[in-house]
Scaffold this motif. Structure first.
Motif, PDB file in Angstrom:
ATOM      1  N   THR A  56     -13.484   9.297   2.826  1.00 14.17           N
ATOM      2  CA  THR A  56     -12.741   8.376   1.961  1.00 14.17           C
ATOM      3  C   THR A  56     -12.894   8.744   0.486  1.00 14.17           C
ATOM      4  O   THR A  56     -11.987   8.490  -0.308  1.00 14.17           O
ATOM      5  CB  THR A  56     -13.213   6.931   2.188  1.00 14.17           C
ATOM      6  OG1 THR A  56     -14.638   6.857   2.012  1.00 14.17           O
ATOM      7  CG2 THR A  56     -12.864   6.473   3.585  1.00 14.17           C
ATOM      8  N   PHE A  93      -3.326   0.273  -0.978  1.00 15.94           N
ATOM      9  CA  PHE A  93      -4.002   0.154  -2.270  1.00 15.94           C
ATOM     10  C   PHE A  93      -3.586  -1.087  -3.045  1.00 15.94           C
ATOM     11  O   PHE A  93      -4.381  -1.618  -3.824  1.00 15.94           O
ATOM     12  CB  PHE A  93      -3.738   1.400  -3.119  1.00 15.94           C
ATOM     13  CG  PHE A  93      -4.405   2.635  -2.604  1.00 15.94           C
ATOM     14  CD1 PHE A  93      -5.773   2.782  -2.689  1.00 15.94           C
ATOM     15  CD2 PHE A  93      -3.669   3.651  -2.012  1.00 15.94           C
ATOM     16  CE1 PHE A  93      -6.402   3.919  -2.214  1.00 15.94           C
ATOM     17  CE2 PHE A  93      -4.280   4.788  -1.531  1.00 15.94           C
ATOM     18  CZ  PHE A  93      -5.651   4.928  -1.625  1.00 15.94           C
ATOM     19  N   GLU A 149     -10.384  11.335   0.094  1.00 15.84           N
ATOM     20  CA  GLU A 149      -9.077  10.696   0.275  1.00 15.84           C
ATOM     21  C   GLU A 149      -8.657   9.942  -0.975  1.00 15.84           C
ATOM     22  O   GLU A 149      -7.517  10.086  -1.454  1.00 15.84           O
ATOM     23  CB  GLU A 149      -9.160   9.743   1.469  1.00 15.84           C
ATOM     24  CG  GLU A 149      -7.873   9.053   1.822  1.00 15.84           C
ATOM     25  CD  GLU A 149      -8.062   8.112   2.994  1.00 15.84           C
ATOM     26  OE1 GLU A 149      -8.358   6.927   2.760  1.00 15.84           O
ATOM     27  OE2 GLU A 149      -7.931   8.567   4.151  1.00 15.84           O
ATOM     28  N   TYR A 150      -9.543   9.153  -1.537  1.00 20.87           N
ATOM     29  CA  TYR A 150      -9.213   8.393  -2.745  1.00 20.87           C
ATOM     30  C   TYR A 150      -8.982   9.327  -3.926  1.00 20.87           C
ATOM     31  O   TYR A 150      -8.150   9.038  -4.794  1.00 20.87           O
ATOM     32  CB  TYR A 150     -10.331   7.402  -3.061  1.00 20.87           C
ATOM     33  CG  TYR A 150     -10.189   6.074  -2.345  1.00 20.87           C
ATOM     34  CD1 TYR A 150     -10.123   4.889  -3.050  1.00 20.87           C
ATOM     35  CD2 TYR A 150     -10.102   6.013  -0.961  1.00 20.87           C
ATOM     36  CE1 TYR A 150      -9.984   3.662  -2.411  1.00 20.87           C
ATOM     37  CE2 TYR A 150      -9.972   4.808  -0.301  1.00 20.87           C
ATOM     38  CZ  TYR A 150      -9.904   3.632  -1.027  1.00 20.87           C
ATOM     39  OH  TYR A 150      -9.761   2.423  -0.384  1.00 20.87           O
ATOM     40  N   TYR A 157     -12.254  -0.811   1.690  1.00 19.65           N
ATOM     41  CA  TYR A 157     -11.410   0.335   2.029  1.00 19.65           C
ATOM     42  C   TYR A 157      -9.981  -0.150   2.180  1.00 19.65           C
ATOM     43  O   TYR A 157      -9.733  -1.300   2.556  1.00 19.65           O
ATOM     44  CB  TYR A 157     -11.910   0.979   3.324  1.00 19.65           C
ATOM     45  CG  TYR A 157     -11.104   2.167   3.804  1.00 19.65           C
ATOM     46  CD1 TYR A 157     -10.913   3.269   2.985  1.00 19.65           C
ATOM     47  CD2 TYR A 157     -10.527   2.176   5.068  1.00 19.65           C
ATOM     48  CE1 TYR A 157     -10.176   4.357   3.408  1.00 19.65           C
ATOM     49  CE2 TYR A 157      -9.787   3.266   5.513  1.00 19.65           C
ATOM     50  CZ  TYR A 157      -9.612   4.345   4.678  1.00 19.65           C
ATOM     51  OH  TYR A 157      -8.873   5.424   5.099  1.00 19.65           O
ATOM     52  N   ARG A 158      -9.039   0.708   1.902  1.00 20.20           N
ATOM     53  CA  ARG A 158      -7.625   0.337   1.836  1.00 20.20           C
ATOM     54  C   ARG A 158      -7.060  -0.176   3.157  1.00 20.20           C
ATOM     55  O   ARG A 158      -6.087  -0.933   3.167  1.00 20.20           O
ATOM     56  CB  ARG A 158      -6.799   1.528   1.347  1.00 20.20           C
ATOM     57  CG  ARG A 158      -6.856   2.737   2.253  1.00 20.20           C
ATOM     58  CD  ARG A 158      -6.198   3.956   1.637  1.00 20.20           C
ATOM     59  NE  ARG A 158      -6.185   5.088   2.546  1.00 20.20           N
ATOM     60  CZ  ARG A 158      -5.206   5.350   3.394  1.00 20.20           C
ATOM     61  NH1 ARG A 158      -4.156   4.560   3.449  1.00 20.20           N
ATOM     62  NH2 ARG A 158      -5.253   6.404   4.180  1.00 20.20           N
ATOM     63  N   THR A 206       1.904   2.436  -2.871  1.00 19.08           N
ATOM     64  CA  THR A 206       0.568   1.823  -2.940  1.00 19.08           C
ATOM     65  C   THR A 206       0.429   0.726  -1.891  1.00 19.08           C
ATOM     66  O   THR A 206      -0.659   0.535  -1.329  1.00 19.08           O
ATOM     67  CB  THR A 206       0.295   1.228  -4.334  1.00 19.08           C
ATOM     68  OG1 THR A 206       1.359   0.333  -4.692  1.00 19.08           O
ATOM     69  CG2 THR A 206       0.169   2.313  -5.378  1.00 19.08           C
ATOM     70  N   GLY A 236      -5.608   9.475  -5.885  1.00 18.87           N
ATOM     71  CA  GLY A 236      -5.629   9.283  -7.333  1.00 18.87           C
ATOM     72  C   GLY A 236      -4.789  10.329  -8.045  1.00 18.87           C
ATOM     73  O   GLY A 236      -4.058  10.014  -8.987  1.00 18.87           O
TER      74      GLY A 236
END
Length: 601
Positions: A209, A265, A212-213, A164-165, A260, A217
């Motif tokens: 998540t 990320f 969220e991703y 996870y980020r 990012t 994106g």
């Protein structure tokens, strides 16, 4: 540790009671877990202690001397500003269900370098250090009761429990058990600190998540699309300054990399095995974003010509930020930290720069101002929130700023297109003006030449094209007697007659002095002659004024057919029309003479 038999069992039970009273009597209300527990902040459930200038060891923090120093953890405590100080949070977790619950602990941002977690039995973690050694603990809190987890952005990304980020730790809460936690949050350097922590059931964490991703994106996909659009615009408008596109594309790219990194990320996808790169690149990215925003702004707004003094100030800021990047590469930290924050703050004044250029007549910069206003406001609020304790909004403003910068980049592209349109319109107007006679507003020789070239390229032409060469009779006498201003009025009057007599397919130009040319498309020579005769009669019957005097005037016309059978068709036709005009003058003026078959008639 405990003796065997009934006595040992009794001692164990007493120990458990003492441990519970110690751990949970000193903690705020326990956070109750559930099988579908959504992301829950520790605000209201934890207590906080800000470390003084020296480090507090865990052996000290669990003693009674420090228990009274903790205070309730409120939203106002989340932002710590720019600081070296570490923060301790203590809280308890309770699982009332009859089955074990997996849950995840995560921070709100990527700003925290290290998270040290100390917890008691009742929860477990795969990477925990059991039987954590603790000295000078009070009765009921022996060293055997605590385990330790360390999370750090200075460890490889693979060390995280979940890919996870943000930093995260996964725990298992046993059925009906409770656990107490001490969490120390710290940074290795002077840095912005946000101490918000969240607790979430593992299944709910995965669901959140995933969404969220997906949203991130879309966000970075739109950013990438804007960068590709910039490249496409560059490829289709090569005549435009290449610096303009280089600056804007660099601004977009550094924005993408900066966000990012801020969202975590870049560490996950770009350099998962290089934590030093991830942690040491933030301020360089801030500075590069500011550098290219001002380079782009100078190019778009043309400040070098419109605001020369302000332009020198911008060049000074750019030089300062470039110097700060160099210093950071050589290891200077704290000075560069403050310069990088100032560079972000300075970008918030871009709307003022746009407004100053707008007042100088740069109308296309309105979109530039619209682009920067929301971003500038959100940037100021985010910097206040991140670097001070004045704001109680946590880091939620960062998402507003992210949305604002995407809107800003889109509007800057529109501003670019608007400038291109404005520049193209200006060039078109200049091109049109270059083909006009300034006195009569008729076309000039260039305009006629372009029209002849257009006709010559046509594969098929309908009807006949006749060239009328017109000359005002005794025009020099008009200038000598009434003055050149009156002579100019006569030229304008004739130009207006030609405009009225010409159709959309015809072209009328001022050839030079008192000579005019009309190129007409007609069905026959007779029709061309009738048009020429109508022009002559209308001009003859018009009256001009000079002061209190009035006078009449005449003109002569020589005409010849334009036959597009050779590259010099216009020269041949003009020569024939000129011979016919010469014949008209010799025949007494005020007449139309046609040149056909080599004879003026």
């Amino acid at each position: 540790m405990f003796p065997e038999g009934m006595g040992g069992l009794l001692i164990k039970k007493c120990y458990a009671v003492l441990l519970y009273l110690f751990c949970f009597g000193c903690f705020a209300d326990a956070l109750t877990l559930s099988a579908d527990m959504k992301q829950t902040s520790l605000v209201g459930y934890a207590e906080i202690l800000v470390e003084p200038q020296h480090e507090i060891l865990f052996e000290q923090i669990i003693t009674s001397d420090f228990a009274s120093r903790f205070r309730p953890f409120s939203q106002a405590e989340v932002n710590r500003g720019i600081t070296h100080q570490a923060v301790w949070l203590k809280f308890s977790i309770h699982n009332p269900s009859s089955r074990a619950i997996e849950w995840v602990l995560t921070p709100e941002t990527s700003y925290i370098d290290n998270i040290d977690i100390y917890f008691t039995a009742g929860s477990s973690s795969q990477q925990a250090t059991p039987n954590f050694s603790s000295r000078n603990t009070r009765a009921g809190a022996s060293s055997d009761s605590w385990q330790h987890r360390r999370l750090s952005d200075y460890l490889a990304f693979s060390s995280r429990d979940i890919a996870y980020r943000l930093l995260n730790a996964k725990f298992v809460a046993q059925p009906g058990e409770s656990s107490s936690f001490y969490v120390r949050l710290s940074s290795n350097t002077l840095e912005t600190m946000n101490v918000q922590l969240f607790v979430e059931e593992k299944g709910a964490f995965k669901d959140r998540t995933l969404t969220e991703y997906f949203l991130f994106g879309i966000y970075f996909g739109l950013f990438t699309a804007l960068a590709l659009l910039t490249v496409i615009l560059w490829s289709y408008t090569r005549s435009y300054s290449y610096k303009y596109y280089i600056y804007f594309l660099s601004y977009l790219v550094f924005n993408i990399v900066m966000w990012t990194s801020l969202n975590g990320f870049s560490f996950q996808y770009f350099w998962p095995d290089s934590p030093q790169v991830f942690n040491q690149s933030f301020h360089i990215l801030y500075l590069c974003v500011a550098i290219f925003s001002f380079l782009f702004g100078r190019q778009l707004l043309n400040t070098r010509l419109l605001l020369p003094r302000v332009d020198k100030l911008l060049l000074g800021l750019i030089a300062l930020y470039v110097l700060a990047v160099i210093l950071r590469l050589f290891g200077v930290y704290e000075l560069v930290l403050y310069i990088s924050f100032f560079s972000l703050l300075s970008m918030a004044f871009q709307p003022v720069l746009g407004w100053l250029c707008y007042r100088k007549g740069n109308t296309y910069v309105l979109l530039y101002i619209v682009a920067w206003v929301p971003y500038g406001i959100s940037l100021i609020l985010s910097l206040i929130s991140a670097s001070s304790q004045w704001s109680a909004f946590g880091m939620g403003l960062i998402h507003l700023t992210q949305a604002a910068v995407l809107f800003e980049c889109l509007m800057l592209i529109l501003a670019t297109l608007d400038k291109m349109r404005s520049t193209s319109s200006k060039l078109q107007r200049q091109a049109q003006l270059s083909k006009l006679d300034p006195l009569t507003n008729l076309g000039n020789r260039r305009h006629l030449s372009d029209h002849i070239a257009y006709l010559a390229d046509l594969e098929e032409r309908e009807g006949e094209y006749w060239l009328l060469l017109i000359d005002i009779d005794h025009f020099k006498q008009v200038n000598d007697r009434y003055g050149h201003a009156t002579g100019d009025k006569v030229l304008v009057e004739l130009a207006q007659i030609l405009k009225n007599e010409c159709r959309s397919v015809d072209v009328a130009i001022r050839w030079g002095g008192e000579e005019f040319i009309v190129l007409i498309n007609v069905a026959s020579q007779k029709m061309a002659y009738n048009i020429a005769e109508r022009i002559r009669q209308t001009f003859m019957n018009s009256v001009s004024e000079s002061g209190n005097q009035t006078f009449r005037h005449t003109l002569s016309i020589g005409m010849d057919e334009l036959i597009f059978d050779s590259p010099d068709a216009f020269s041949v036709g003009l020569e024939g029309a000129d011979k016919a005009l010469y014949q008209a003058k010799n025949a007494g003026r005020n007449r139309v003479v046609s040149f056909a078959d080599g004879v003026a008639k």
